[in-house]
Enzyme design. Structure first.
Site, PDB file in Angstrom:
ATOM      1  N   LYS A  30      30.620  25.543  49.432  1.00 27.13           N
ATOM      2  CA  LYS A  30      31.550  25.751  48.311  1.00 27.13           C
ATOM      3  C   LYS A  30      32.297  27.067  48.475  1.00 27.13           C
ATOM      4  O   LYS A  30      33.528  27.106  48.432  1.00 27.13           O
ATOM      5  CB  LYS A  30      30.770  25.774  46.987  1.00 27.13           C
ATOM      6  N   ASN A  31      31.531  28.143  48.684  1.00 23.51           N
ATOM      7  CA  ASN A  31      32.176  29.461  48.684  1.00 23.51           C
ATOM      8  C   ASN A  31      32.975  29.747  49.951  1.00 23.51           C
ATOM      9  O   ASN A  31      33.727  30.723  50.007  1.00 23.51           O
ATOM     10  CB  ASN A  31      31.144  30.563  48.421  1.00 23.51           C
ATOM     11  N   CYS A 124      31.899  36.845  33.001  1.00 10.78           N
ATOM     12  CA  CYS A 124      31.323  35.505  32.977  1.00 10.78           C
ATOM     13  C   CYS A 124      29.851  35.657  32.700  1.00 10.78           C
ATOM     14  O   CYS A 124      29.364  36.766  32.519  1.00 10.78           O
ATOM     15  CB  CYS A 124      31.598  34.768  34.281  1.00 10.78           C
ATOM     16  N   ARG A 129      32.020  41.264  36.393  1.00 11.65           N
ATOM     17  CA  ARG A 129      32.763  40.781  37.569  1.00 11.65           C
ATOM     18  C   ARG A 129      34.199  41.295  37.590  1.00 11.65           C
ATOM     19  O   ARG A 129      35.168  40.533  37.451  1.00 11.65           O
ATOM     20  CB  ARG A 129      32.696  39.255  37.662  1.00 11.65           C
ATOM     21  N   ILE A 131      37.721  43.033  39.032  1.00  8.55           N
ATOM     22  CA  ILE A 131      38.534  42.747  40.221  1.00  8.55           C
ATOM     23  C   ILE A 131      39.358  43.978  40.620  1.00  8.55           C
ATOM     24  O   ILE A 131      40.368  43.859  41.296  1.00  8.55           O
ATOM     25  CB  ILE A 131      39.458  41.523  40.045  1.00  8.55           C
ATOM     26  N   ASP A 132      38.884  45.145  40.174  1.00  8.97           N
ATOM     27  CA  ASP A 132      39.622  46.383  40.476  1.00  8.97           C
ATOM     28  C   ASP A 132      39.816  46.592  41.975  1.00  8.97           C
ATOM     29  O   ASP A 132      40.850  47.104  42.417  1.00  8.97           O
ATOM     30  CB  ASP A 132      38.901  47.597  39.852  1.00  8.97           C
ATOM     31  N   THR A 170      32.601  43.541  48.070  1.00 10.79           N
ATOM     32  CA  THR A 170      32.981  42.383  47.267  1.00 10.79           C
ATOM     33  C   THR A 170      33.432  41.225  48.160  1.00 10.79           C
ATOM     34  O   THR A 170      34.276  41.412  49.053  1.00 10.79           O
ATOM     35  CB  THR A 170      34.082  42.731  46.234  1.00 10.79           C
ATOM     36  N   VAL A 171      32.882  40.056  47.887  1.00 10.72           N
ATOM     37  CA  VAL A 171      33.165  38.890  48.720  1.00 10.72           C
ATOM     38  C   VAL A 171      34.605  38.415  48.498  1.00 10.72           C
ATOM     39  O   VAL A 171      35.428  38.409  49.417  1.00 10.72           O
ATOM     40  CB  VAL A 171      32.145  37.753  48.426  1.00 10.72           C
ATOM     41  N   ASP A 313      22.602  34.622  45.154  1.00  7.28           N
ATOM     42  CA  ASP A 313      22.730  33.202  44.814  1.00  7.28           C
ATOM     43  C   ASP A 313      21.435  32.410  45.042  1.00  7.28           C
ATOM     44  O   ASP A 313      21.370  31.228  44.726  1.00  7.28           O
ATOM     45  CB  ASP A 313      23.861  32.548  45.632  1.00  7.28           C
ATOM     46  N   ARG A 405      29.567  22.140  39.395  1.00  7.50           N
ATOM     47  CA  ARG A 405      30.575  23.022  39.980  1.00  7.50           C
ATOM     48  C   ARG A 405      30.199  23.388  41.411  1.00  7.50           C
ATOM     49  O   ARG A 405      31.071  23.669  42.226  1.00  7.50           O
ATOM     50  CB  ARG A 405      30.670  24.339  39.176  1.00  7.50           C
TER      51      ARG A 405
HETATM   52  N1  EPU Z   1      32.901  44.113  41.836  1.00  9.16           N
HETATM   53  C1  EPU Z   1      33.596  45.195  41.349  1.00  9.16           C
HETATM   54  N2  EPU Z   1      34.946  45.254  41.578  1.00  9.16           N
HETATM   55  C2  EPU Z   1      35.617  44.294  42.237  1.00  9.16           C
HETATM   56  C3  EPU Z   1      34.913  43.193  42.746  1.00  9.16           C
HETATM   57  C4  EPU Z   1      33.538  43.120  42.531  1.00  9.16           C
HETATM   58  O1  EPU Z   1      33.005  46.075  40.727  1.00  9.16           O
HETATM   59  O2  EPU Z   1      36.834  44.418  42.394  1.00  9.16           O
HETATM   60  C5  EPU Z   1      31.447  44.004  41.619  1.00  9.16           C
HETATM   61  C6  EPU Z   1      31.078  42.764  40.778  1.00  9.16           C
HETATM   62  O3  EPU Z   1      31.204  43.014  39.392  1.00  9.16           O
HETATM   63  C7  EPU Z   1      29.668  42.485  41.227  1.00  9.16           C
HETATM   64  C8  EPU Z   1      29.671  42.911  42.709  1.00  9.16           C
HETATM   65  O4  EPU Z   1      30.809  43.769  42.862  1.00  9.16           O
HETATM   66  O5  EPU Z   1      28.757  43.295  40.526  1.00  9.16           O
HETATM   67  C9  EPU Z   1      29.786  41.781  43.718  1.00  9.16           C
HETATM   68  O6  EPU Z   1      30.832  40.905  43.339  1.00  9.16           O
HETATM   69  P1  EPU Z   1      31.667  40.040  44.374  1.00  9.16           P
HETATM   70  O7  EPU Z   1      33.099  40.370  44.192  1.00  9.16           O
HETATM   71  O8  EPU Z   1      31.106  40.145  45.742  1.00  9.16           O
HETATM   72  O9  EPU Z   1      31.417  38.576  43.818  1.00  9.16           O
HETATM   73  P2  EPU Z   1      32.472  37.430  43.842  1.00  9.16           P
HETATM   74  O10 EPU Z   1      33.319  37.586  45.028  1.00  9.16           O
HETATM   75  O11 EPU Z   1      33.119  37.316  42.503  1.00  9.16           O
HETATM   76  C10 EPU Z   1      31.152  35.730  45.329  1.00  9.16           C
HETATM   77  C11 EPU Z   1      30.630  34.333  45.167  1.00  9.16           C
HETATM   78  C12 EPU Z   1      29.447  34.341  44.214  1.00  9.16           C
HETATM   79  C13 EPU Z   1      28.379  35.242  44.808  1.00  9.16           C
HETATM   80  C14 EPU Z   1      28.942  36.652  45.036  1.00  9.16           C
HETATM   81  C15 EPU Z   1      27.966  37.602  45.702  1.00  9.16           C
HETATM   82  C16 EPU Z   1      32.605  32.988  45.518  1.00  9.16           C
HETATM   83  C17 EPU Z   1      33.642  32.095  44.954  1.00  9.16           C
HETATM   84  N3  EPU Z   1      31.703  33.489  44.666  1.00  9.16           N
HETATM   85  O12 EPU Z   1      31.543  36.154  44.017  1.00  9.16           O
HETATM   86  O13 EPU Z   1      28.966  33.009  44.154  1.00  9.16           O
HETATM   87  O14 EPU Z   1      27.290  35.331  43.928  1.00  9.16           O
HETATM   88  O15 EPU Z   1      30.118  36.564  45.850  1.00  9.16           O
HETATM   89  O16 EPU Z   1      27.557  37.108  46.918  1.00  9.16           O
HETATM   90  O17 EPU Z   1      32.575  33.224  46.715  1.00  9.16           O
HETATM   91  C18 EPU Z   1      27.864  31.210  43.151  1.00  9.16           C
HETATM   92  O18 EPU Z   1      28.227  30.502  44.109  1.00  9.16           O
HETATM   93  O19 EPU Z   1      27.019  30.807  42.292  1.00  9.16           O
HETATM   94  C19 EPU Z   1      28.435  32.528  42.976  1.00  9.16           C
HETATM   95  C20 EPU Z   1      28.386  33.178  41.817  1.00  9.16           C
END
Ligand code: EPU
Length: 428
Positions: A30-31, A124, A129, A131-132, A170-171, A313, A405
């Site tokens: 999925k991801n 969420c 979460r 996105i800064d 951040t992923v 996850d 999902r």
């Molecule tokens: N964060 C920030 N600023 C940012 C981005 C992230 O502070 O600009 C923080 C987040 O708040 C969090 C941490 O960094 O505390 C990690 O967040 P990340 O951005 O890595 O998460 P994501 O990209 O939103 C993806 C997966 C998640 C998975 C996480 C961590 C996708 C679509 N989603 O989320 O998958 O848990 O990486 O590996 O790829 C799931 O599949 O159930 C799921 C939640």
């Protein structure tokens, strides 16, 4: 705007106590699929993606692409996408609310149209979460950013090359930045990037499209092209689905074989399962067997971290397993601040857990008992299903929308392995 997809709130009814036996094929990730689907916005050429799982999040991504003007052919586990006629750069609120990963459209739209308007994702159930970090990369490249009426408006003249060190790993932030910078001809450098297998799969796609991306450790050097090409790509197997089945096989004292896995993506999960007493056999690079010799589950100490560490996850599913371990386990969640919502539900099933700060302490109990429990987020839902598989009596997992999902036909796959599980409209 009115959504065209309707969501029924269904439940899973599980009769616990059956050992899982047999073979199961793991679906495409999925991801990995979600960013790859969004990357097609970067090109006017046709893109073909294989082994795409049939999931709500994929349907939502396709709905977004179509709304923007792309032509999408959706077949059984494949997508053919022609984004040449995309004529909108607006990702509306109702889709971003439904699927947070819609923010992945931001980088490609901004790169291609020099403009993007994307609804601001809220928090969420698993945390704020932010996105800064995504926005900082765009800003460094020269984008003007403003938030108005719940939407983020981004605009730039030319993409300036970027040198940026992510403040947090951040992923999706890394993915957005990589897609965006793949259309910048000058050399950019990103440091402290996420190196999850899903990120690496996207990098392979961007390379197929014509971008040059070198990765060393957590640093990426990107040299893009102003015109990117189409691609054919098969997404990697879902390592979280694989991990979930491995836990299920061991917890139920069963014996199952997983096909279509990437064993090299499962390192930390396999290590912890072995520590818990699971027997694991690996065949080549893409098959794995898990079985139990009937021995108990040894308690674990787990701390989630970025890949290659133990994945957040998989935390909830391991917690369900630790509920039956011979002693105290502890699980520390370091990625998201609110990812213990399964605790309250597992306790309804007889688990003995208390949470202190970021750590959950789990005392293994003799047995779990079936109960009516609610899904709060995707992986929490999976943990409740696992608990239901071993609980005494009947478990009803309500509101499995989250599960749909992210897991392709989980109930059907479990049934094929011998579980007694059925899907019903809620409150039927
Ligand atoms: N964060 C920030 N600023 C940012 C981005 C992230 O502070 O600009 C923080 C987040 O708040 C969090 C941490 O960094 O505390 C990690 O967040 P990340 O951005 O890595 O998460 P994501 O990209 O939103 C993806 C997966 C998640 C998975 C996480 C961590 C996708 C679509 N989603 O989320 O998958 O848990 O990486 O590996 O790829 C799931 O599949 O159930 C799921 C939640």
């Amino acid at each position: 705007m009115i959504s065209t997809t309707s969501y029924t709130s269904e439940s899973l009814i599980i009769e616990g106590g059956f050992k899982l036996k047999g073979k199961v094929r793991i679906s495409g990730s999925k991801n990995a699929s979600l960013p790859i689907i969004m990357s097609t916005l970067l090109t006017k050429e046709t893109c073909h993606i294989e082994d795409v799982p049939d999931l709500l999040d994929v349907k939502n991504s396709v709905e977004l692409l179509r709304l923007l003007g792309a032509q999408v052919i959706q077949g059984p586990n494949f997508l053919t996408i022609d984004a040449s006629k995309v004529n909108s750069y607006i990702a509306p609120d109702y889709l971003v609310r439904r699927m947070r990963a819609s923010v992945l459209a931001m980088g490609p739209l901004l790169a291609r149209f020099k403009k993007a308007v994307v609804a601001m994702p809220g928090g969420c159930s698993i945390g704020v979460r932010a996105i800064d970090q995504h926005l900082k990369v765009f800003e460094k490249a020269g984008a003007h950013i403003k938030v108005q009426h719940g939407y983020i408006h981004l605009e730039l003249k030319d993409i300036k090359p970027v040198e940026y060190t992510f403040e947090v790993v951040t992923v999706t932030g890394t993915e957005n930045a990589l897609m965006f910078l793949s259309m910048c001809e000058k050399r950019s450098i990103l440091r402290n990037i996420a190196i999850e297998p899903e990120v690496m799969d996207l990098i392979e796609v961007l390379r197929k499209m014509g971008a040059s991306i070198q990765v060393e450790g957590r640093t990426a050097i990107i040299r893009g092209c102003s015109e990117l090409g189409g691609f054919t790509h098969r997404v990697i197997p879902d390592r979280i689905e694989a991990g979930t089945f491995l836990v299920a096989g061991f917890m139920t004292k069963g014996d199952i074989e997983l096909e279509n896995v990437r064993v090299d993506h499962l390192g930390s999960v396999i290590e912890k399962l072995k520590e818990a007493g699971a027997h694991i056999e690996v065949y080549g690079t893409d098959r794995i067997r898990v079985y139990s010799k009937g021995n108990g589950i040894k308690p674990l100490s787990i701390s989630t971290s970025e890949y290659p560490g133990f994945p957040t996850d998989m935390q909830a599913q391991f917690m369900a397993m630790c509920c039956l371990a011979d002693g105290w386990s502890d699980i520390t969640e370091n990625i998201f601040e609110n990812r213990f919502q399964h605790v309250a539900e597992l306790k309804r099933m007889g688990a003995d857990i208390y949470v202190k700060g970021r750590t959950a302490f789990i005392r293994g109990v003799e047995k779990l008992t079936g109960a009516e429990v609610f899904s709060t987020d995707l992986r929490a839902s999976a943990s409740l299903v696992l608990a239901g598989l071993v609980a005494e009596g009947k478990t009803i997992v309500r509101d499995i929308y989250h599960l749909d999902r992210g897991y392709e036909r989980l109930d059907e796959k479990l049934r094929n392995l011998g579980a007694l599980i059925e899907r019903k409209a809620s409150y039927e």
